[in-house]
Design a protein around this motif. Sequence first.
Motif, PDB file in Angstrom:
ATOM      1  N   ASN A  53       0.792  -1.162   0.014  1.00 24.03           N
ATOM      2  CA  ASN A  53      -0.105  -0.045  -0.017  1.00 24.03           C
ATOM      3  C   ASN A  53       0.890   1.376   0.007  1.00 24.03           C
ATOM      4  O   ASN A  53       0.353   2.196   0.626  1.00 24.03           O
ATOM      5  CB  ASN A  53      -0.917  -0.100   1.247  1.00 24.03           C
ATOM      6  CG  ASN A  53      -2.237   0.010   0.828  1.00 24.03           C
ATOM      7  OD1 ASN A  53      -2.763   0.425  -0.108  1.00 24.03           O
ATOM      8  ND2 ASN A  53      -3.074  -0.693   1.463  1.00 24.03           N
ATOM      9  N   THR A  54       2.016   1.316  -0.630  1.00 23.45           N
ATOM     10  CA  THR A  54       2.806   2.484  -0.868  1.00 23.45           C
ATOM     11  C   THR A  54       3.212   2.378  -2.121  1.00 23.45           C
ATOM     12  O   THR A  54       3.027   1.520  -3.121  1.00 23.45           O
ATOM     13  CB  THR A  54       3.866   2.175   0.065  1.00 23.45           C
ATOM     14  OG1 THR A  54       4.583   3.407   0.129  1.00 23.45           O
ATOM     15  CG2 THR A  54       4.799   1.166  -0.182  1.00 23.45           C
ATOM     16  N   LYS A  55       3.999   3.377  -2.630  1.00 20.01           N
ATOM     17  CA  LYS A  55       4.296   3.719  -4.088  1.00 20.01           C
ATOM     18  C   LYS A  55       5.694   3.826  -4.129  1.00 20.01           C
ATOM     19  O   LYS A  55       6.263   4.945  -3.894  1.00 20.01           O
ATOM     20  CB  LYS A  55       3.638   4.741  -4.601  1.00 20.01           C
ATOM     21  CG  LYS A  55       3.243   4.913  -6.323  1.00 20.01           C
ATOM     22  CD  LYS A  55       2.500   5.779  -6.798  1.00 20.01           C
ATOM     23  CE  LYS A  55       3.208   7.297  -6.539  1.00 20.01           C
ATOM     24  NZ  LYS A  55       2.660   8.309  -7.312  1.00 20.01           N
ATOM     25  N   PRO A  56       6.501   2.847  -4.849  1.00 23.29           N
ATOM     26  CA  PRO A  56       5.904   1.899  -5.122  1.00 23.29           C
ATOM     27  C   PRO A  56       6.089   0.613  -4.304  1.00 23.29           C
ATOM     28  O   PRO A  56       7.115   0.821  -3.426  1.00 23.29           O
ATOM     29  CB  PRO A  56       6.944   1.372  -6.390  1.00 23.29           C
ATOM     30  CG  PRO A  56       8.331   2.093  -5.872  1.00 23.29           C
ATOM     31  CD  PRO A  56       7.941   3.306  -5.321  1.00 23.29           C
ATOM     32  N   PRO A  57       5.283  -0.562  -4.143  1.00 23.56           N
ATOM     33  CA  PRO A  57       5.471  -1.498  -3.248  1.00 23.56           C
ATOM     34  C   PRO A  57       6.819  -2.252  -3.489  1.00 23.56           C
ATOM     35  O   PRO A  57       7.169  -2.341  -4.693  1.00 23.56           O
ATOM     36  CB  PRO A  57       4.310  -2.257  -3.497  1.00 23.56           C
ATOM     37  CG  PRO A  57       3.711  -1.980  -4.483  1.00 23.56           C
ATOM     38  CD  PRO A  57       4.345  -0.628  -5.021  1.00 23.56           C
ATOM     39  N   GLY A  58       7.242  -2.889  -2.519  1.00 26.24           N
ATOM     40  CA  GLY A  58       8.407  -3.681  -2.630  1.00 26.24           C
ATOM     41  C   GLY A  58       8.937  -4.216  -1.352  1.00 26.24           C
ATOM     42  O   GLY A  58       8.591  -3.930  -0.398  1.00 26.24           O
ATOM     43  N   ILE A  59      10.095  -4.932  -1.711  1.00 26.52           N
ATOM     44  CA  ILE A  59      11.101  -5.492  -0.585  1.00 26.52           C
ATOM     45  C   ILE A  59      11.881  -4.626  -0.021  1.00 26.52           C
ATOM     46  O   ILE A  59      12.952  -4.026  -0.969  1.00 26.52           O
ATOM     47  CB  ILE A  59      11.463  -6.955  -0.769  1.00 26.52           C
ATOM     48  CG1 ILE A  59      10.535  -7.786  -1.000  1.00 26.52           C
ATOM     49  CG2 ILE A  59      12.512  -7.370   0.330  1.00 26.52           C
ATOM     50  CD1 ILE A  59      10.994  -9.343  -1.446  1.00 26.52           C
ATOM     51  N   VAL A  60      12.106  -4.105   1.204  1.00 23.52           N
ATOM     52  CA  VAL A  60      12.755  -3.327   1.869  1.00 23.52           C
ATOM     53  C   VAL A  60      13.936  -3.653   2.538  1.00 23.52           C
ATOM     54  O   VAL A  60      14.906  -2.765   2.784  1.00 23.52           O
ATOM     55  CB  VAL A  60      12.041  -1.959   2.525  1.00 23.52           C
ATOM     56  CG1 VAL A  60      11.337  -1.245   1.421  1.00 23.52           C
ATOM     57  CG2 VAL A  60      11.190  -2.800   3.622  1.00 23.52           C
ATOM     58  N   GLY A  61      13.963  -4.984   3.180  1.00 23.91           N
ATOM     59  CA  GLY A  61      15.102  -5.109   3.784  1.00 23.91           C
ATOM     60  C   GLY A  61      14.683  -6.659   4.618  1.00 23.91           C
ATOM     61  O   GLY A  61      13.922  -7.502   3.939  1.00 23.91           O
ATOM     62  N   LEU A  62      15.259  -7.050   5.652  1.00 22.57           N
ATOM     63  CA  LEU A  62      15.514  -8.379   6.105  1.00 22.57           C
ATOM     64  C   LEU A  62      15.174  -8.413   7.738  1.00 22.57           C
ATOM     65  O   LEU A  62      15.653  -7.487   8.300  1.00 22.57           O
ATOM     66  CB  LEU A  62      16.726  -9.047   5.700  1.00 22.57           C
ATOM     67  CG  LEU A  62      16.863 -10.550   5.501  1.00 22.57           C
ATOM     68  CD1 LEU A  62      15.929 -11.130   4.726  1.00 22.57           C
ATOM     69  CD2 LEU A  62      18.211 -11.009   5.423  1.00 22.57           C
ATOM     70  N   MET A  63      14.527  -9.448   8.325  1.00 25.65           N
ATOM     71  CA  MET A  63      14.175  -9.474   9.748  1.00 25.65           C
ATOM     72  C   MET A  63      14.675 -10.981   9.998  1.00 25.65           C
ATOM     73  O   MET A  63      14.619 -11.663   9.269  1.00 25.65           O
ATOM     74  CB  MET A  63      13.158  -9.049  10.161  1.00 25.65           C
ATOM     75  CG  MET A  63      11.889  -9.175   9.347  1.00 25.65           C
ATOM     76  SD  MET A  63      10.490  -8.239   9.672  1.00 25.65           S
ATOM     77  CE  MET A  63       9.269  -8.636   8.365  1.00 25.65           C
ATOM     78  N   GLU A  64      14.762 -11.307  11.414  1.00 25.80           N
ATOM     79  CA  GLU A  64      14.707 -12.550  11.719  1.00 25.80           C
ATOM     80  C   GLU A  64      13.580 -12.686  12.887  1.00 25.80           C
ATOM     81  O   GLU A  64      13.530 -12.015  13.677  1.00 25.80           O
ATOM     82  CB  GLU A  64      16.196 -12.461  12.386  1.00 25.80           C
ATOM     83  CG  GLU A  64      16.548 -14.016  12.814  1.00 25.80           C
ATOM     84  CD  GLU A  64      17.989 -14.004  13.795  1.00 25.80           C
ATOM     85  OE1 GLU A  64      18.528 -15.166  14.094  1.00 25.80           O
ATOM     86  OE2 GLU A  64      18.577 -12.996  13.963  1.00 25.80           O
ATOM     87  N   VAL A  65      13.367 -14.159  12.868  1.00 31.43           N
ATOM     88  CA  VAL A  65      12.422 -14.661  14.149  1.00 31.43           C
ATOM     89  C   VAL A  65      12.913 -14.806  15.134  1.00 31.43           C
ATOM     90  O   VAL A  65      14.058 -15.809  15.204  1.00 31.43           O
ATOM     91  CB  VAL A  65      11.693 -15.929  13.297  1.00 31.43           C
ATOM     92  CG1 VAL A  65      10.811 -16.459  14.515  1.00 31.43           C
ATOM     93  CG2 VAL A  65      11.002 -15.607  11.896  1.00 31.43           C
ATOM     94  N   MET A  66      12.655 -14.270  16.090  1.00 28.82           N
ATOM     95  CA  MET A  66      13.122 -14.374  17.663  1.00 28.82           C
ATOM     96  C   MET A  66      12.331 -15.178  18.524  1.00 28.82           C
ATOM     97  O   MET A  66      13.020 -15.854  19.269  1.00 28.82           O
ATOM     98  CB  MET A  66      13.321 -12.856  18.258  1.00 28.82           C
ATOM     99  CG  MET A  66      14.245 -12.024  17.577  1.00 28.82           C
ATOM    100  SD  MET A  66      14.970 -11.245  18.624  1.00 28.82           S
ATOM    101  CE  MET A  66      16.366 -12.486  19.077  1.00 28.82           C
TER     102      MET A  66
END
Length: 155
Positions: A53-66
């Motif tokens: 829901n932003t312009k443009p949509p896409g992947i911005v980074g990485l996170m980890e399951v804690m």
Amino acid sequence: MAFWLMKSEPDVYGIDHLQRDGTTLWDGIRNYQARNFMRTMAVGDQAFFYHSNTKPPGIVGLMEVMETGLTDPSQFDPTSKYHDPRSKPEAPRWDCVRLRYLRHFPTLITLDQLRGRFSVEELPVVRQGNRLSILPVSDSSAAILLELATSQTPC
DNA sequence: GCCAACGTTGGC
DNA sequence: GCCAACGTTGGC
């Protein structure tokens, strides 16, 4: 270690918020399929942070399951927009995971780029109208995404 | 169990 | 604002 893609609207909670907070509870998931994916997450899994829901949509980074298997507190909070009056404390309906900020990618990987590189089968987020906010990412697709992220130079 | 109506997500 | 996709609800 498995990979995931998790969507959020940057105006509501974006990767900059996560960087500021360090870790966050990924609460408010009210879709059974997404919840069931969350239930199969393991500590140490990594998730691509997707801005929707932003312009443009896409992947911005990485996170980890804690942490996994946490009860989503917002379901019992009458003031929350995620309040679920049908969920009882003795039988919680919704759960969530705790995520940790890993890094921003140097540049956005846009949905347009993803569509150029992946089929719907390889990366379902490219399908028009895909409303699932949590999706599994295969190891091979994850490798391509990580390679894309590092090969793109900031402008 | 079927299915129509409705609601939500999210790209464009 | 429109619309595709699809999950949820409720009547029967």
